[in-house]
Design a protein around this motif. Structure first.
Motif, mmCIF file in Angstrom:
data_model
loop_
_atom_site.group_PDB
_atom_site.id
_atom_site.type_symbol
_atom_site.label_atom_id
_atom_site.label_comp_id
_atom_site.label_asym_id
_atom_site.label_seq_id
_atom_site.Cartn_x
_atom_site.Cartn_y
_atom_site.Cartn_z
ATOM 1 N N CYS A 31 0.843 -1.196 0.000
ATOM 2 C CA CYS A 31 0.000 0.000 0.000
ATOM 3 C C CYS A 31 0.876 1.243 0.000
ATOM 4 N N ALA A 33 -0.009 4.268 0.711
ATOM 5 C CA ALA A 33 -0.363 5.225 1.762
ATOM 6 C C ALA A 33 0.353 4.897 3.071
ATOM 7 N N CYS A 34 0.477 3.605 3.386
ATOM 8 C CA CYS A 34 1.095 3.214 4.661
ATOM 9 C C CYS A 34 2.421 2.514 4.424
ATOM 10 N N CYS A 52 -4.726 2.025 8.393
ATOM 11 C CA CYS A 52 -4.607 2.761 7.133
ATOM 12 C C CYS A 52 -5.963 2.802 6.441
ATOM 13 N N ALA A 54 -6.489 3.634 3.323
ATOM 14 C CA ALA A 54 -6.415 3.246 1.905
ATOM 15 C C ALA A 54 -6.550 1.738 1.735
ATOM 16 N N CYS A 55 -5.913 0.961 2.603
ATOM 17 C CA CYS A 55 -5.933 -0.500 2.444
ATOM 18 C C CYS A 55 -6.725 -1.154 3.564
HETATM 19 ZN ZN LIG Z 1 -2.299 1.138 3.637
#
Ligand SMILES: [Zn+2]
Length: 80
Positions: A31, A33-34, A52, A54-55
């Protein structure tokens, strides 16, 4: 059959096949984002974290080609 255009075409075809096979085997990437940790830390306090968004804590995100494939598949299922 030593036309450079044909060779380039075959090389692109082989590269595309390898790429699609690779996506089929490895459909996810960490991911972004993280960075694959599954959580995000606060910029104010590195000890504060949250899952997170996003995921959803799964640490993985589907790659672009896999997303396109899934969209295509879902689209076909909706047509039935
Ligand atoms: Zn993530």
């Amino acid at each position: 059959m030593h036309d450079p255009t044909t060779l380039a075409f075959l090389a692109a075809l082989a590269g595309g096949a390898i790429y699609l096979g690779h996506v089929a085997l490895w459909p996810y990437r960490p991911c972004p984002a993280c960075h694959g940790t599954g959580h995000q830390t606060s910029p104010l306090n590195p000890r504060a974290a949250r899952p997170c968004h996003a995921c959803g804590g799964q640490r993985l995100r589907p790659r672009l080609a896999y997303r396109l494939y899934r969209n295509h598949r879902d689209h076909k299922e909706n047509q039935r």
